[in-house]
Write a protein that holds these residues in place. Structure first.
Motif, PDB file in Angstrom:
ATOM      1  N   GLU A  88      24.639  42.297 -49.333  1.00  0.00           N
ATOM      2  CA  GLU A  88      24.747  42.971 -48.049  1.00  0.00           C
ATOM      3  C   GLU A  88      23.804  44.174 -48.034  1.00  0.00           C
ATOM      4  OE1 GLU A  88      29.313  42.134 -46.569  1.00  0.00           O
ATOM      5  OE2 GLU A  88      28.895  43.939 -47.743  1.00  0.00           O
ATOM      6  N   LEU A  89      23.251  44.452 -46.860  1.00  0.00           N
ATOM      7  CA  LEU A  89      22.394  45.614 -46.703  1.00  0.00           C
ATOM      8  C   LEU A  89      23.264  46.777 -46.248  1.00  0.00           C
ATOM      9  CD1 LEU A  89      19.232  46.181 -46.782  1.00  0.00           C
ATOM     10  CD2 LEU A  89      19.370  46.168 -44.278  1.00  0.00           C
ATOM     11  N   VAL A  90      23.297  47.838 -47.036  1.00  0.00           N
ATOM     12  CA  VAL A  90      24.160  48.984 -46.740  1.00  0.00           C
ATOM     13  C   VAL A  90      23.296  50.176 -46.356  1.00  0.00           C
ATOM     14  CG1 VAL A  90      25.944  50.531 -47.615  1.00  0.00           C
ATOM     15  CG2 VAL A  90      25.867  48.149 -48.394  1.00  0.00           C
ATOM     16  N   LEU A  91      23.538  50.710 -45.159  1.00  0.00           N
ATOM     17  CA  LEU A  91      22.795  51.865 -44.662  1.00  0.00           C
ATOM     18  C   LEU A  91      23.726  53.057 -44.572  1.00  0.00           C
ATOM     19  CD1 LEU A  91      21.935  49.144 -42.765  1.00  0.00           C
ATOM     20  CD2 LEU A  91      20.113  50.731 -42.173  1.00  0.00           C
ATOM     21  N   ASN A  92      23.296  54.191 -45.101  1.00  0.00           N
ATOM     22  CA  ASN A  92      24.051  55.432 -45.035  1.00  0.00           C
ATOM     23  C   ASN A  92      23.245  56.476 -44.249  1.00  0.00           C
ATOM     24  OD1 ASN A  92      26.553  55.205 -46.944  1.00  0.00           O
ATOM     25  ND2 ASN A  92      24.863  54.218 -48.036  1.00  0.00           N
ATOM     26  N   VAL A  93      23.858  57.038 -43.215  1.00  0.00           N
ATOM     27  CA  VAL A  93      23.189  58.020 -42.367  1.00  0.00           C
ATOM     28  C   VAL A  93      23.152  59.372 -43.070  1.00  0.00           C
ATOM     29  CG1 VAL A  93      23.208  59.163 -40.129  1.00  0.00           C
ATOM     30  CG2 VAL A  93      24.008  56.809 -40.326  1.00  0.00           C
ATOM     31  N   VAL A  94      21.964  59.988 -43.098  1.00  0.00           N
ATOM     32  CA  VAL A  94      21.832  61.294 -43.738  1.00  0.00           C
ATOM     33  C   VAL A  94      21.316  62.371 -42.787  1.00  0.00           C
ATOM     34  CG1 VAL A  94      21.552  60.356 -46.058  1.00  0.00           C
ATOM     35  CG2 VAL A  94      19.544  60.673 -44.610  1.00  0.00           C
ATOM     36  N   LYS A  95      20.587  61.984 -41.731  1.00  0.00           N
ATOM     37  CA  LYS A  95      20.045  62.949 -40.782  1.00  0.00           C
ATOM     38  C   LYS A  95      19.654  62.203 -39.511  1.00  0.00           C
ATOM     39  CE  LYS A  95      15.891  64.621 -41.397  1.00  0.00           C
ATOM     40  NZ  LYS A  95      15.130  64.044 -40.254  1.00  0.00           N
TER      41      LYS A  95
END
Length: 469
Positions: free
Chosen positions: A426-433
């Motif tokens: 799975e492609l996991v994206l985490n928002v940082v800005k």
């Protein structure tokens, strides 16, 4: 007014977030050889939309191609709405069986475009700038100024002088140089489209609005109902011109930045009814300012509890702003059932939807409310900073990824708005800005997909928008 009322074109096209996915935006049709942002491009687009002119089968308009007499006849007959079915005027080379007989006859009977002394019309002959000055001056009843022209190739007392004066003094066209009009040079298809739109604006009572008079930096957003008028926005977005096209009533709205206070951007807006009526042989456009909230529709959305990631059945709901101040209950309506939540909102801006039950469970969703086609719409987002795309959504199992061109306009070193990992296929994206970036995802089977990632702040929280084909 501090609330921004609309969703930007970019975020509207990429609205996906952690709750609702949307299909990719479809790019508007256009001609590959026409710059849609130029004055000529806008004129061509307007006349095409009105059915006055057409392009070619290869998706070109060929704006630099000389325009012929029969093409001028078609365009002017359409713009002037002349009777092209009951003509009686004929020429040796334009019999009643000619495909353009109706428009040529109509222009000739209106004394706008006549034939030659030998009885011919010569429909395929290119039109010169001197000739188009005569045609447009007659068609739109343009009045010359009577002042001395600066052009050496247009002699006072010549047959074309007063017509060139009419075009020049009314701002329809300038010379090919400061001292040359180019009387015998051909007129191109693109030039004629521009001239016609300018001439229409002179014939009819256009209205021009300038950002400065409303105390805003520029016209940041416009929502309008096309049909009875044409809207032209200047390149610097500081001037709007509305030109009437036909009788009727329509709507028009704009907003822009009016200032800044305590780190907050302040916005101001106006809503108008656009009224167009016939007057003195032309069309007159008037703007009638009205209350925006009384003249728009309000969207109602039903959210399935499971789809918005609720693990309990809410029994209480409130809407607050980013600082926790509760929104007046007269401005929203919420209906809850065991399966879903129905929400109607009557205010623009960013808000928080606070849901809870009697057992101490609670959840907060983010609301981004904006104006779109005179409807108050809104998107709902999770507060989660993580978003996962599985192999079913991607169409393959992700094996690797790389960041590509980011659309960042600042001079500062660019920082990606998200981190990306591959975990359990799975492609996991985490928002940082907040920001934007493209992510190229590759699969072990050779497949790949470009994902557009765009983040912004809604009600004080970072939210994620994604788009892919």
């Amino acid at each position: 007014m501090s609330n921004k009322l609309f969703k930007s074109a970019l975020s509207a096209s990429l609205a996906l977030g952690a709750i609702v996915a949307v299909t990719p935006a479809v790019e508007a049709d256009g001609f590959k050889d026409v710059n849609g942002d130029s004055e000529t491009g806008k004129a061509i687009e307007q006349l095409v939309d009105r059915g006055i002119i057409k392009g070619f089968g290869d998706n070109t308009f060929r704006p630099n191609k000389p325009v012929t007499r029969e093409q001028v006849a078609r365009m002017l007959a359409g713009v002037l709405e002349l009777d092209t079915k009951n003509g009686t005027k004929t020429f040796k080379d334009v019999p009643k069986t000619h495909p353009n007989y109706g428009v040529i006859s109509a222009l000739a009977e209106a004394d706008i475009l006549n034939g030659y002394s030998n009885g011919t019309f010569q429909p395929k002959k290119p039109v010169t700038r001197g000739e188009i000055a005569i045609m447009l001056s007659k068609a739109f009843k343009l009045t010359p100024s009577g002042e001395t022209l600066p052009f050496k190739d247009v002699k006072a007392g010549s047959p074309t002088y007063k017509y060139v004066d009419a075009l020049y003094s009314n701002g329809i066209t300038k010379g090919t140089t400061a001292h040359t009009f180019g009387v015998n040079k051909p007129v191109t298809r693109g030039q004629l489209a521009t001239f016609i739109v300018r001439a229409e604006a002179k014939k009819h009572s256009s209205v021009t609005l300038e950002a400065e008079e409303f105390g805003i930096e520029d016209f940041s957003f416009i929502d309008d109902e096309q049909g009875i008028y044409n809207l032209n926005l200047s390149e610097d977005k500081k001037k709007i011109t509305l030109t009437p096209l036909k009788e009727g009533t329509s709507k028009f709205f704009f907003e822009g930045i009016s200032g800044y206070k305590d780190g907050e951007t302040l916005w101001d807006s106006r809503f108008y009814f656009v009224n167009v009526k016939k007057e003195n042989g032309g069309l007159k456009l008037n703007l009638e300012e009205a209350d925006l909230y009384e003249n728009i529709e309000y969207a109602t959305y039903v959210f399935d509890n499971e789809e918005i990631h609720l693990t309990f059945t809410p029994t209480k709901a409130t809407i607050t702003d980013a600082n926790g101040k509760q929104l007046d209950q007269s401005l929203y309506d919420i209906v809850m059932t065991d399966q879903d939540i129905e929400v109607t909102l009557g205010e623009f801006g960013d808000f928080k939807l606070n849901l809870s039950d009697d057992k101490g469970n609670s959840s907060t969703k983010l609301i981004d409310a904006y104006l779109q086609n005179f409807v108050l719409e809104f998107d709902l987002y999770d507060t989660s900073k993580k978003y996962t795309l599985n192999s079913k959504e991607l169409g393959f199992k992700p094996a690797s990824f790389e960041f590509q061109t980011a659309f960042d306009n600042s001079d500062k070193p660019y920082e990606n708005p998200v981190t990306v990992d591959i975990v359990n296929n799975e492609l996991v994206l985490n928002v940082v800005k907040d920001g934007a970036v493209y992510v190229l995802v590759k699969g072990a089977n050779g497949k790949e997909k470009i994902i557009t990632v765009y983040t912004e702040i809604v009600a004080g929280e970072l939210v994620l928008f994604l788009d892919w084909e």
